[in-house]
Design an enzyme around this catalytic site. Sequence first.
Site, PDB file in Angstrom:
ATOM      1  N   GLY A  72       0.778  -1.231   0.000  1.00 47.24           N
ATOM      2  CA  GLY A  72       0.000   0.000   0.000  1.00 47.24           C
ATOM      3  C   GLY A  72       0.810   1.282   0.000  1.00 47.24           C
ATOM      4  O   GLY A  72       0.247   2.374  -0.057  1.00 47.24           O
ATOM      5  N   GLN A  73       2.136   1.159   0.053  1.00 49.77           N
ATOM      6  CA  GLN A  73       2.960   2.365   0.025  1.00 49.77           C
ATOM      7  C   GLN A  73       2.798   3.056  -1.333  1.00 49.77           C
ATOM      8  O   GLN A  73       2.562   2.415  -2.350  1.00 49.77           O
ATOM      9  CB  GLN A  73       4.444   2.022   0.256  1.00 49.77           C
ATOM     10  CG  GLN A  73       4.734   1.421   1.608  1.00 49.77           C
ATOM     11  CD  GLN A  73       4.613  -0.098   1.611  1.00 49.77           C
ATOM     12  OE1 GLN A  73       4.068  -0.703   0.701  1.00 49.77           O
ATOM     13  NE2 GLN A  73       5.105  -0.718   2.664  1.00 49.77           N
ATOM     14  N   MET A  74       2.964   4.361  -1.342  1.00 51.67           N
ATOM     15  CA  MET A  74       2.713   5.161  -2.539  1.00 51.67           C
ATOM     16  C   MET A  74       3.463   4.630  -3.762  1.00 51.67           C
ATOM     17  O   MET A  74       2.898   4.550  -4.851  1.00 51.67           O
ATOM     18  CB  MET A  74       3.081   6.624  -2.305  1.00 51.67           C
ATOM     19  CG  MET A  74       2.757   7.509  -3.504  1.00 51.67           C
ATOM     20  SD  MET A  74       3.208   9.226  -3.288  1.00 51.67           S
ATOM     21  CE  MET A  74       2.108   9.691  -1.987  1.00 51.67           C
ATOM     22  N   LYS A  75       4.709   4.230  -3.591  1.00 48.00           N
ATOM     23  CA  LYS A  75       5.498   3.814  -4.751  1.00 48.00           C
ATOM     24  C   LYS A  75       4.995   2.517  -5.387  1.00 48.00           C
ATOM     25  O   LYS A  75       5.357   2.208  -6.513  1.00 48.00           O
ATOM     26  CB  LYS A  75       6.977   3.694  -4.388  1.00 48.00           C
ATOM     27  CG  LYS A  75       7.311   2.602  -3.400  1.00 48.00           C
ATOM     28  CD  LYS A  75       8.799   2.615  -3.088  1.00 48.00           C
ATOM     29  CE  LYS A  75       9.168   1.601  -2.033  1.00 48.00           C
ATOM     30  NZ  LYS A  75      10.594   1.652  -1.723  1.00 48.00           N
ATOM     31  N   TYR A  76       4.137   1.762  -4.686  1.00 52.84           N
ATOM     32  CA  TYR A  76       3.622   0.506  -5.230  1.00 52.84           C
ATOM     33  C   TYR A  76       2.188   0.600  -5.739  1.00 52.84           C
ATOM     34  O   TYR A  76       1.705  -0.313  -6.398  1.00 52.84           O
ATOM     35  CB  TYR A  76       3.684  -0.601  -4.168  1.00 52.84           C
ATOM     36  CG  TYR A  76       5.076  -0.954  -3.740  1.00 52.84           C
ATOM     37  CD1 TYR A  76       5.961  -1.576  -4.614  1.00 52.84           C
ATOM     38  CD2 TYR A  76       5.515  -0.662  -2.456  1.00 52.84           C
ATOM     39  CE1 TYR A  76       7.246  -1.904  -4.219  1.00 52.84           C
ATOM     40  CE2 TYR A  76       6.798  -0.986  -2.049  1.00 52.84           C
ATOM     41  CZ  TYR A  76       7.659  -1.602  -2.936  1.00 52.84           C
ATOM     42  OH  TYR A  76       8.924  -1.923  -2.542  1.00 52.84           O
TER      43      TYR A  76
END
Length: 190
Positions: A72-76
Amino acid sequence: MGFLSSLSNLFGMGKKDVNIVVVGLDNSGKTTILNQLKTPETRSQQIVPTVGHVVTNFSTQNLSFHAFDMAGQMKYRSTWESYFHSSQGVIFVLDSSDRVRMELLKDELWLVLDHKDVASRGIPVVILANKMDIPGAMTCADITAALGLNLHRSGTWSIHSTCALTGDGLDKAMQQLSSEIQKYLETRKS
């Protein structure tokens, strides 16, 4: 697998294999929820943040799920959409106590609901309002209003209160998802 299970699978009466994508912002409880859905003997003792994606398998009464637990991190988040085309359902997990990121949640959820591989195919989306055990957590009605879900007319979605740590609410949510996926699969047969 026993003889009767093999026989029922041979005649199409066994559990149907389905793919689901599990998405949501970081630290919403996606992996913990999937861990709760496993049988007690296969549950992990340690939950760590997901990097990329992890496949988790579990079953309900009629379906055998292959769940793509997406980071769920922004980069993913941009990778989520590449899994929608081969899925029969989506679980969107949110932290119901995270009022600060509600606008970001709204943006990400609407991107999922409006994605061509979700909306045009009519695959069901179950929203899990997780962490309901935390004091001050928003109710499903409050979350529905904050995310503008009552304005979203396309697709099949539902929202459920859950607590990943105890499993509260997960059975009802999974029954709903299973039912909606079975309806979806029936419409694809015709």
